[in-house]
Design a protein around this motif. Structure first.
Motif, PDB file in Angstrom:
ATOM      1  N   GLU A 138       0.806  -1.220   0.000  1.00  0.00           N
ATOM      2  CA  GLU A 138       0.000   0.000   0.000  1.00  0.00           C
ATOM      3  C   GLU A 138       0.844   1.277   0.000  1.00  0.00           C
ATOM      4  O   GLU A 138       0.324   2.371   0.167  1.00  0.00           O
ATOM      5  CB  GLU A 138      -0.961  -0.001   1.194  1.00  0.00           C
ATOM      6  CG  GLU A 138      -1.939  -1.160   1.207  1.00  0.00           C
ATOM      7  CD  GLU A 138      -2.883  -1.187   0.014  1.00  0.00           C
ATOM      8  OE1 GLU A 138      -3.054  -0.144  -0.642  1.00  0.00           O
ATOM      9  OE2 GLU A 138      -3.452  -2.271  -0.279  1.00  0.00           O
ATOM     10  N   GLY A 139       2.171   1.114  -0.198  1.00  0.00           N
ATOM     11  CA  GLY A 139       3.016   2.278  -0.458  1.00  0.00           C
ATOM     12  C   GLY A 139       3.569   3.000   0.744  1.00  0.00           C
ATOM     13  O   GLY A 139       3.827   4.216   0.686  1.00  0.00           O
ATOM     14  N   ALA A 140       3.814   2.313   1.858  1.00  0.00           N
ATOM     15  CA  ALA A 140       4.390   2.963   3.034  1.00  0.00           C
ATOM     16  C   ALA A 140       5.782   3.499   2.723  1.00  0.00           C
ATOM     17  O   ALA A 140       6.589   2.837   2.067  1.00  0.00           O
ATOM     18  CB  ALA A 140       4.467   1.987   4.201  1.00  0.00           C
ATOM     19  N   ASP A 141       6.068   4.710   3.197  1.00  0.00           N
ATOM     20  CA  ASP A 141       7.393   5.312   3.021  1.00  0.00           C
ATOM     21  C   ASP A 141       8.392   4.741   4.016  1.00  0.00           C
ATOM     22  O   ASP A 141       9.592   4.725   3.751  1.00  0.00           O
ATOM     23  CB  ASP A 141       7.311   6.831   3.200  1.00  0.00           C
ATOM     24  CG  ASP A 141       6.470   7.489   2.122  1.00  0.00           C
ATOM     25  OD1 ASP A 141       6.780   7.286   0.934  1.00  0.00           O
ATOM     26  OD2 ASP A 141       5.500   8.199   2.458  1.00  0.00           O
ATOM     27  N   TYR A 142       7.924   4.340   5.153  1.00  0.00           N
ATOM     28  CA  TYR A 142       8.758   3.643   6.139  1.00  0.00           C
ATOM     29  C   TYR A 142       7.830   2.895   7.083  1.00  0.00           C
ATOM     30  O   TYR A 142       6.599   3.030   6.995  1.00  0.00           O
ATOM     31  CB  TYR A 142       9.689   4.599   6.891  1.00  0.00           C
ATOM     32  CG  TYR A 142       9.026   5.604   7.801  1.00  0.00           C
ATOM     33  CD1 TYR A 142       8.886   5.367   9.162  1.00  0.00           C
ATOM     34  CD2 TYR A 142       8.573   6.834   7.312  1.00  0.00           C
ATOM     35  CE1 TYR A 142       8.306   6.299  10.005  1.00  0.00           C
ATOM     36  CE2 TYR A 142       7.986   7.768   8.150  1.00  0.00           C
ATOM     37  CZ  TYR A 142       7.854   7.492   9.498  1.00  0.00           C
ATOM     38  OH  TYR A 142       7.270   8.415  10.332  1.00  0.00           O
ATOM     39  N   ILE A 143       8.407   2.092   7.977  1.00  0.00           N
ATOM     40  CA  ILE A 143       7.594   1.277   8.886  1.00  0.00           C
ATOM     41  C   ILE A 143       8.101   1.469  10.313  1.00  0.00           C
ATOM     42  O   ILE A 143       9.304   1.436  10.567  1.00  0.00           O
ATOM     43  CB  ILE A 143       7.637  -0.212   8.496  1.00  0.00           C
ATOM     44  CG1 ILE A 143       6.990  -0.403   7.112  1.00  0.00           C
ATOM     45  CG2 ILE A 143       6.912  -1.070   9.535  1.00  0.00           C
ATOM     46  CD1 ILE A 143       7.077  -1.816   6.575  1.00  0.00           C
ATOM     47  N   VAL A 144       7.152   1.679  11.209  1.00  0.00           N
ATOM     48  CA  VAL A 144       7.427   1.793  12.636  1.00  0.00           C
ATOM     49  C   VAL A 144       7.091   0.469  13.318  1.00  0.00           C
ATOM     50  O   VAL A 144       6.074  -0.148  13.000  1.00  0.00           O
ATOM     51  CB  VAL A 144       6.569   2.915  13.258  1.00  0.00           C
ATOM     52  CG1 VAL A 144       6.689   2.910  14.774  1.00  0.00           C
ATOM     53  CG2 VAL A 144       6.959   4.272  12.694  1.00  0.00           C
ATOM     54  N   ALA A 145       7.948   0.038  14.230  1.00  0.00           N
ATOM     55  CA  ALA A 145       7.624  -1.059  15.152  1.00  0.00           C
ATOM     56  C   ALA A 145       7.788  -0.489  16.555  1.00  0.00           C
ATOM     57  O   ALA A 145       8.867  -0.021  16.910  1.00  0.00           O
ATOM     58  CB  ALA A 145       8.537  -2.250  14.932  1.00  0.00           C
ATOM     59  N   GLU A 146       6.718  -0.517  17.339  1.00  0.00           N
ATOM     60  CA  GLU A 146       6.736   0.265  18.581  1.00  0.00           C
ATOM     61  C   GLU A 146       6.110  -0.440  19.766  1.00  0.00           C
ATOM     62  O   GLU A 146       5.484  -1.479  19.634  1.00  0.00           O
ATOM     63  CB  GLU A 146       6.032   1.598  18.343  1.00  0.00           C
ATOM     64  CG  GLU A 146       4.588   1.458  17.905  1.00  0.00           C
ATOM     65  CD  GLU A 146       3.934   2.814  17.643  1.00  0.00           C
ATOM     66  OE1 GLU A 146       4.519   3.850  18.009  1.00  0.00           O
ATOM     67  OE2 GLU A 146       2.833   2.833  17.078  1.00  0.00           O
ATOM     68  N   THR A 147       6.338   0.171  20.934  1.00  0.00           N
ATOM     69  CA  THR A 147       5.800  -0.284  22.212  1.00  0.00           C
ATOM     70  C   THR A 147       6.244  -1.714  22.508  1.00  0.00           C
ATOM     71  O   THR A 147       5.467  -2.546  22.979  1.00  0.00           O
ATOM     72  CB  THR A 147       4.261  -0.180  22.255  1.00  0.00           C
ATOM     73  OG1 THR A 147       3.847   0.970  21.509  1.00  0.00           O
ATOM     74  CG2 THR A 147       3.765  -0.018  23.679  1.00  0.00           C
ATOM     75  N   ILE A 148       7.493  -1.996  22.239  1.00  0.00           N
ATOM     76  CA  ILE A 148       8.032  -3.346  22.397  1.00  0.00           C
ATOM     77  C   ILE A 148       8.929  -3.372  23.631  1.00  0.00           C
ATOM     78  O   ILE A 148       9.852  -2.567  23.757  1.00  0.00           O
ATOM     79  CB  ILE A 148       8.798  -3.792  21.141  1.00  0.00           C
ATOM     80  CG1 ILE A 148       7.847  -3.777  19.929  1.00  0.00           C
ATOM     81  CG2 ILE A 148       9.387  -5.177  21.334  1.00  0.00           C
ATOM     82  CD1 ILE A 148       8.482  -4.148  18.616  1.00  0.00           C
ATOM     83  N   GLY A 149       8.644  -4.287  24.544  1.00  0.00           N
ATOM     84  CA  GLY A 149       9.393  -4.357  25.794  1.00  0.00           C
ATOM     85  C   GLY A 149      10.610  -5.258  25.745  1.00  0.00           C
ATOM     86  O   GLY A 149      11.615  -4.997  26.399  1.00  0.00           O
TER      87      GLY A 149
END
Length: 360
Positions: A143-154
């Motif tokens: 779907e054309g994401a410019d970048y990807i966040v991965a978050e709230t990871i402990g």
């Protein structure tokens, strides 16, 4: 509008990137999302509201439209019996984010969250975690994401899996990886660690070594309690640009997370539905933004509890004029507190107290 510069190009050019987050809590407060599972079903049920919130955050000054795919993964959607709608939810959230980003010349990012599946040393759980990350990343890229966040990871281990998955399936898009410090890991030497007992700044270095382009912290901590983590990471020079995305709540060093902070009137835990009395003021957001500028942190925003007025405050603190700045407060023309005599109602002003009494 013309396509914006990419994330890493902006950072290399010395810009500060604002990424507005906080959809989960915003829609819970609006009555379209259930606290507890916190699943983003509103994307399918009321996509027009999600699109509007994307626009509201951009209008307030966000440089990024973050697709509302947080907790939009297979494990979470199983809990609410809507697993068959998972791909529809992800693609629709991403598609709308891409459209708004294109309309406004902003960036669009996909969003991964912690899975609540991962367990260190559990190969079955690790395999399932990898599969969750893989399919969400592939949808984001499609779907054309410019970048990807991965978050709230402990757990560092889970964060590394997310980083590696973005590098493997992301087709070259940058990876922004942010850890959630629950402050329940405190070693005898006073240093904070991840849930799997890796010192925080060392964890960030390991994420950079795994391929992360931007690393840092999001959620759980408010502006006051996230600051020691940021300061130690700046001092440690972890090898990549830093991200700072706290929750806009008045956590303290004594009560450092919004999941554990107590309501000062009742003494009861405020999370999740009695946090309103602990929200930050706009002045708190100004101070936090100024601290980030001082530390030269290039990727900032606010997480659970964020709203457009906070994002506007952050942007204006950076010296920007946003579309929403047209409606920033101007008390000079207020009926009571105004400075223009022609607009002040003297009947009321003569009754104003001369001193301010502090509430106990």
């Amino acid at each position: 509008m013309p396509k914006s510069k990419g994330l890493m190009e902006r950072i290399r050019d010395g810009e500060t990137v604002i990424c507005a987050e906080g959809y989960i809590f915003a829609f819970e407060r609006l009555g379209y999302l259930k606290a507890g599972p916190f699943t983003p079903e509103v994307v399918v049920d009321h996509p027009e509201l999600v699109r509007q919130m994307y626009k509201d955050f951009v209008r307030a000054g966000s440089d990024v439209v973050q697709a509302f795919t947080y907790y939009g993964h297979r494990n979470k959607f199983k809990l609410v019996g809507r697993e068959d709608e998972l791909e529809k939810q992800n693609r629709l959230a991403l598609k709308m984010a891409r459209e708004v980003a294109d309309e406004t010349g902003t960036l669009m990012c996909g969003d991964l969250s912690n899975t609540w599946v991962y367990e260190p040393g559990n190969e079955e759980a690790i395999t399932e975690t990898k599969a969750i990350f893989k399919e969400q990343i592939e949808w984001a890229v499609d779907e054309g994401a410019d970048y990807i966040v991965a978050e709230t990871i402990g757990h560092l281990g889970e964060a590394i899996l997310a980083t590696e998955a973005i590098k493997q399936y992301g087709k070259g898009v940058p990876a922004v990886i942010t850890l959630a410090s629950h402050y329940n890991q405190l070693r005898e030497d006073g240093k904070r660690t991840t849930a799997d007992d890796v010192e925080i700044t060392e964890a960030l270095r390991k994420l950079v070594a795994a391929g992360a382009d931007v690393v840092g912290f999001n959620c759980t901590c408010g502006p006051v309690s996230i600051m020691p983590l940021l300061e130690s990471s700046v001092e440690a020079n972890v090898g990549a640009p830093l991200a700072a995305i706290p929750v806009p709540y008045r956590t303290t060093l004594k009560e450092p997370t919004f999941t554990t902070i107590l309501d000062p009137w009742t003494g009861k835990r405020a999370f999740p539905d009695n946090l309103d009395c602990l929200l930050c003021s706009r002045e708190d957001v100004v101070k936090f933004t100024q601290q980030c500028v001082r530390l030269k942190i290039p990727y900032i925003g606010l997480c659970c509890g964020n709203a457009p007025h906070y994002t506007r405050t952050m942007a204006e603190t950076l010296g920007r004029v946003t579309e929403a700045s047209k409606f920033s407060p101007d008390m000079s023309i207020h009926g009571i507190y105004g400075t223009d005599d022609s607009k002040v109602n003297t009947y009321y002003t003569k009754e104003l107290p001369k001193t301010t009494v502090k509430q106990e």
